[in-house]
Structure formats: C-alpha cells, structure tokens
Scaffold this motif. Structure first.
Motif, PDB file in Angstrom:
ATOM      1  N   PHE A 241     -34.532   6.654  -5.784  1.00 29.16           N
ATOM      2  CA  PHE A 241     -35.485   7.737  -6.014  1.00 29.16           C
ATOM      3  C   PHE A 241     -35.325   8.238  -7.441  1.00 29.16           C
ATOM      4  N   GLU A 242     -36.460   8.498  -8.083  1.00 32.73           N
ATOM      5  CA  GLU A 242     -36.441   8.997  -9.451  1.00 32.73           C
ATOM      6  C   GLU A 242     -37.234  10.284  -9.550  1.00 32.73           C
ATOM      7  N   ASP A 243     -36.642  11.291 -10.160  1.00 36.38           N
ATOM      8  CA  ASP A 243     -37.369  12.512 -10.471  1.00 36.38           C
ATOM      9  C   ASP A 243     -38.294  12.198 -11.640  1.00 36.38           C
ATOM     10  N   LEU A 244     -39.605  12.211 -11.395  1.00 33.76           N
ATOM     11  CA  LEU A 244     -40.560  11.769 -12.399  1.00 33.76           C
ATOM     12  C   LEU A 244     -40.637  12.710 -13.598  1.00 33.76           C
ATOM     13  N   GLU A 245     -40.113  13.909 -13.451  1.00 37.47           N
ATOM     14  CA  GLU A 245     -40.173  14.866 -14.559  1.00 37.47           C
ATOM     15  C   GLU A 245     -38.900  14.896 -15.389  1.00 37.47           C
ATOM     16  N   THR A 246     -37.745  14.652 -14.749  1.00 35.67           N
ATOM     17  CA  THR A 246     -36.480  14.688 -15.487  1.00 35.67           C
ATOM     18  C   THR A 246     -35.905  13.296 -15.736  1.00 35.67           C
ATOM     19  N   GLY A 247     -36.380  12.286 -14.977  1.00 35.89           N
ATOM     20  CA  GLY A 247     -35.835  10.942 -15.116  1.00 35.89           C
ATOM     21  C   GLY A 247     -34.559  10.721 -14.330  1.00 35.89           C
ATOM     22  N   GLN A 248     -34.041  11.756 -13.663  1.00 29.07           N
ATOM     23  CA  GLN A 248     -32.808  11.624 -12.890  1.00 29.07           C
ATOM     24  C   GLN A 248     -33.035  10.688 -11.701  1.00 29.07           C
ATOM     25  N   ARG A 249     -32.065   9.809 -11.425  1.00 29.23           N
ATOM     26  CA  ARG A 249     -32.185   8.825 -10.359  1.00 29.23           C
ATOM     27  C   ARG A 249     -31.109   9.024  -9.302  1.00 29.23           C
ATOM     28  N   LEU A 250     -31.477   8.657  -8.066  1.00 30.83           N
ATOM     29  CA  LEU A 250     -30.554   8.773  -6.939  1.00 30.83           C
ATOM     30  C   LEU A 250     -30.738   7.558  -6.046  1.00 30.83           C
ATOM     31  N   GLN A 251     -29.644   6.842  -5.778  1.00 28.76           N
ATOM     32  CA  GLN A 251     -29.680   5.686  -4.903  1.00 28.76           C
ATOM     33  C   GLN A 251     -29.128   6.064  -3.540  1.00 28.76           C
ATOM     34  N   LEU A 252     -29.833   5.668  -2.485  1.00 32.85           N
ATOM     35  CA  LEU A 252     -29.375   5.972  -1.131  1.00 32.85           C
ATOM     36  C   LEU A 252     -29.971   4.986  -0.141  1.00 32.85           C
ATOM     37  N   ASN A 253     -29.451   5.022   1.058  1.00 31.86           N
ATOM     38  CA  ASN A 253     -29.985   4.223   2.155  1.00 31.86           C
ATOM     39  C   ASN A 253     -30.940   5.090   2.955  1.00 31.86           C
ATOM     40  N   ALA A 254     -32.219   4.752   2.903  1.00 26.06           N
ATOM     41  CA  ALA A 254     -33.245   5.600   3.526  1.00 26.06           C
ATOM     42  C   ALA A 254     -33.037   5.732   5.027  1.00 26.06           C
ATOM     43  N   ASP A 255     -32.607   4.668   5.691  1.00 22.56           N
ATOM     44  CA  ASP A 255     -32.419   4.723   7.143  1.00 22.56           C
ATOM     45  C   ASP A 255     -31.309   5.695   7.525  1.00 22.56           C
ATOM     46  N   GLN A 256     -30.281   5.763   6.710  1.00 20.96           N
ATOM     47  CA  GLN A 256     -29.176   6.670   6.995  1.00 20.96           C
ATOM     48  C   GLN A 256     -29.518   8.123   6.670  1.00 20.96           C
ATOM     49  N   GLN A 257     -30.410   8.328   5.713  1.00 20.41           N
ATOM     50  CA  GLN A 257     -30.725   9.684   5.253  1.00 20.41           C
ATOM     51  C   GLN A 257     -31.905  10.312   5.989  1.00 20.41           C
ATOM     52  N   ARG A 258     -32.621   9.537   6.795  1.00 21.71           N
ATOM     53  CA  ARG A 258     -33.857  10.046   7.410  1.00 21.71           C
ATOM     54  C   ARG A 258     -33.616  11.302   8.251  1.00 21.71           C
ATOM     55  N   ALA A 259     -32.574  11.287   9.057  1.00 18.82           N
ATOM     56  CA  ALA A 259     -32.301  12.425   9.941  1.00 18.82           C
ATOM     57  C   ALA A 259     -31.973  13.689   9.157  1.00 18.82           C
ATOM     58  N   THR A 260     -31.376  13.520   7.980  1.00 23.31           N
ATOM     59  CA  THR A 260     -31.057  14.680   7.140  1.00 23.31           C
ATOM     60  C   THR A 260     -32.277  15.151   6.359  1.00 23.31           C
ATOM     61  N   TRP A 261     -33.084  14.206   5.908  1.00 27.10           N
ATOM     62  CA  TRP A 261     -34.251  14.511   5.077  1.00 27.10           C
ATOM     63  C   TRP A 261     -35.256  15.406   5.805  1.00 27.10           C
ATOM     64  N   GLN A 262     -35.597  15.024   7.027  1.00 24.45           N
ATOM     65  CA  GLN A 262     -36.697  15.699   7.722  1.00 24.45           C
ATOM     66  C   GLN A 262     -36.466  17.206   7.904  1.00 24.45           C
ATOM     67  N   PRO A 263     -35.341  17.648   8.443  1.00 24.29           N
ATOM     68  CA  PRO A 263     -35.161  19.108   8.587  1.00 24.29           C
ATOM     69  C   PRO A 263     -35.116  19.849   7.260  1.00 24.29           C
ATOM     70  N   GLN A 264     -34.530  19.205   6.218  1.00 16.98           N
ATOM     71  CA  GLN A 264     -34.490  19.869   4.913  1.00 16.98           C
ATOM     72  C   GLN A 264     -35.885  19.997   4.324  1.00 16.98           C
ATOM     73  N   LEU A 265     -36.707  18.956   4.486  1.00 18.51           N
ATOM     74  CA  LEU A 265     -38.082  19.021   4.005  1.00 18.51           C
ATOM     75  C   LEU A 265     -38.856  20.107   4.729  1.00 18.51           C
TER      76      LEU A 265
ATOM     77  N   PHE B 293     -41.188  10.253   5.571  1.00 20.36           N
ATOM     78  CA  PHE B 293     -40.037   9.520   5.050  1.00 20.36           C
ATOM     79  C   PHE B 293     -40.083   8.075   5.559  1.00 20.36           C
ATOM     80  N   SER B 294     -41.152   7.385   5.171  1.00 21.69           N
ATOM     81  CA  SER B 294     -41.406   6.028   5.655  1.00 21.69           C
ATOM     82  C   SER B 294     -40.670   4.954   4.855  1.00 21.69           C
ATOM     83  N   PHE B 295     -39.752   5.359   4.001  1.00 21.80           N
ATOM     84  CA  PHE B 295     -38.987   4.408   3.194  1.00 21.80           C
ATOM     85  C   PHE B 295     -37.968   3.679   4.075  1.00 21.80           C
ATOM     86  N   ARG B 296     -37.599   2.465   3.667  1.00 15.77           N
ATOM     87  CA  ARG B 296     -36.679   1.638   4.449  1.00 15.77           C
ATOM     88  C   ARG B 296     -35.580   1.065   3.550  1.00 15.77           C
ATOM     89  N   GLY B 297     -34.379   0.999   4.103  1.00 17.83           N
ATOM     90  CA  GLY B 297     -33.273   0.343   3.422  1.00 17.83           C
ATOM     91  C   GLY B 297     -32.814   1.047   2.158  1.00 17.83           C
TER      92      GLY B 297
END
Length: 291
Positions: free
Chosen positions: A225-249, A217-221
């Motif tokens: 994010f776009e789902d390349l198969e459905t086209g659905q998009r999600l905007q977020l702050n990568a620095d704030q979401q990093r701690a949540t992303w890693q355990p879920q992944l 999860f080397s993204f910053r700021g």
C-alpha cells in the motif's frame, strides 16, 4: 441508471453527465403512484429530453416522482461545486475507475441538473499548485466551461495552503456548496475549509467518496500500500489484516460522519462501485430545501 464504469467508457463527459442525470429522473418515475390530493391535470410525467426547468422539484423531493409543471414560476439558486483533486483521489477501484473519475461524472451530472434548472453554477478544483476557480454563472456557455475544467483536472499532491484557499471564503454569498472528496486529511484541512464555506454560503452537501475495494477490503495476499500524497509505503498480507481493517475503517467512517454533521454539513458516504443515484437524489432534495 447506468453504472459509473459504463458512463466513464463513453469518454465524453457532457454526454455521460446528461445520461446520468436524465437516466436517474427517468428511472425514478417508472413505478410512480398517484397520491391523494395531487392535481394531476396540472402535471405530466417527465420524459427524457424534457426541459428540466419545468420539473416540480418540491414534488420530487417529497415523493421521488418526477412531473413537469404546466405553469409555475421557476426559482434559481447558486450552486458551488468543489472537487478535491489531491493525490489520494487517484486511488482506483476494482472497476478501473479512480475516485477522481467518479467525481468528474458526479459533479458533471449535478452541474447539468443545476444548469437546466436555471441555477448559477460554479466550480472550484482544489489542487496544491493553486485553485482553479470558475465563478458561478447561469449563461449557456458555463456548462462547457465546467465540463472542460473537470475533464482536464488531474489529481496530485496534498491539500492547498490556507493562504491559497482564502479567496474562496472572502465573499459571503448564499449558495449550495457540493463537495466531492475522499476526506483523507493530514490535519482536518478539508473540515476547516467546509466550515468556512458553510459560514459564507449557508449550506454544504458533503459527498464522501470511498472506493469499493476500500470498503470491502477486496485485496488478496501480499500487497504493498502506498500513501499517494506522502509516498509512504506499507507491505502486508491482506488476508491476515482483513479482520483488523474492517472495524478500524468503520470506526473512522462513523467518526467522520459524526464530525461532519456536528459542523452542520449534509453528509453522505458514497461508493465508487455504485451508480450516482444516491448523490443525485440528495442533491435534488437539498436544492429543493433552499428553493
């Protein structure tokens, strides 16, 4: 072992596949150690350019040392390569390679190794517009066919329908199925296909490709994010979401690995930021176990 970005920079899949395969074999025996009970008078260390059909694959699987046999009877297998070419495979890593780029290099290297050993090699590219299927063959012209199909493959759309996939499992034939995929599914469609392929062929080596920037999860700021198969998009702050992303992944990766092994697949997770070493080693071991 050359990095995947250096191999990709060659812009020549046949050359890159050969360099990857022979580079692995050459590097693996540099620190070789003679073991007790081996009749080394019947072997000599592998050197780049040697005929891979003379390699002692059983010895390689046991010790990761590569020697040529002076006299032995080759065994051949059927190797069925499967490439996931759905749109999610277009995801790029920080090194500039997409998952599809990495999969091309990887399957090209495995095709080269199998063909040099005398195996019949086939390829299926999974694409929503329909399957591109090259039946397994062991003739000298098969490798260029496989390289051309891999080089011209484009990732797009979602997973093929069950009706489209039906011909793949209609015929039972003992084979080693090697699938390169990112395992992004809507409804366990890849899992169902591989389960049927295992029932039809006997062995499945599942190579689960993840980009390094997904794993770390080397993204910053602010990131979109776009789902390349459905086209659905999600905007977020990568620095704030990093701690949540890693355990879920990590939870998803553990569940994916457990489910794959429960179905009897030989499962290995790979990072597109890393060399092809692990995948080539596991392919050689699985191939030897079937020989």
């Amino acid at each position: 072992m050359l990095s995947p970005e250096l191999l990709h920079a060659l812009h020549n899949l046949p050359l890159a596949a050969k360099r990857a395969a022979e580079g692995f074999l050459h590097g693996a025996h540099l620190s070789r150690r003679k073991g007790a009970g081996m009749e080394f008078s019947q072997y000599r260390p592998y050197q780049p350019g040697d005929d891979l059909r003379r390699l002692d694959w059983r010895l390689a699987a046991r010790s990761d040392r590569y020697y040529l046999r002076e006299s032995d009877v080759d065994t051949s297998l059927t190797v069925h390569l499967v490439l996931d070419a759905t749109a999610s495979m277009n995801h790029p890593d920080d090194n500039g390679l997409t998952k599809l780029d990495y999969a091309r290099l990887l399957l090209g290297a495995l095709a080269y190794l199998a063909q040099q050993q005398g195996d019949a090699v086939g390829l299926t590219i999974l694409h929503p517009a329909g399957l591109r299927h090259l039946p397994p063959r062991a003739d000298a012209r098969q490798l260029p066919r496989l390289y051309h199909a891999l080089e011209t493959a484009e990732a797009a759309g979602t997973f093929p329908t069950q009706e489209t996939l039906a011909p793949l499992t209609a015929r039972r034939q003992r084979a080693l199925v090697v699938c390169a995929t990112d395992m992004y599914e809507q409804d366990a469609e890849m899992e169902r296909l591989l389960t049927r392929l295992r029932a039809a062929s006997g062995e499945v080596l599942l190579l689960h490709l993840m980009a390094g920037n997904e794993l770390n999860f080397s993204f910053r700021g602010a990131v979109t994010f776009e789902d390349l198969e459905t086209g659905q998009r999600l905007q977020l702050n990568a620095d704030q979401q990093r701690a949540t992303w890693q355990p879920q992944l990590q939870q998803w990766l553990r569940a994916t690995a457990q489910q794959a092994r429960r179905h009897g697949f030989d499962y290995h997770q790979l990072s597109t930021a890393e060399p092809l070493t692990q995948a080539i080693r596991e392919f050689l071991r699985r191939r030897d176990a079937m020989g």
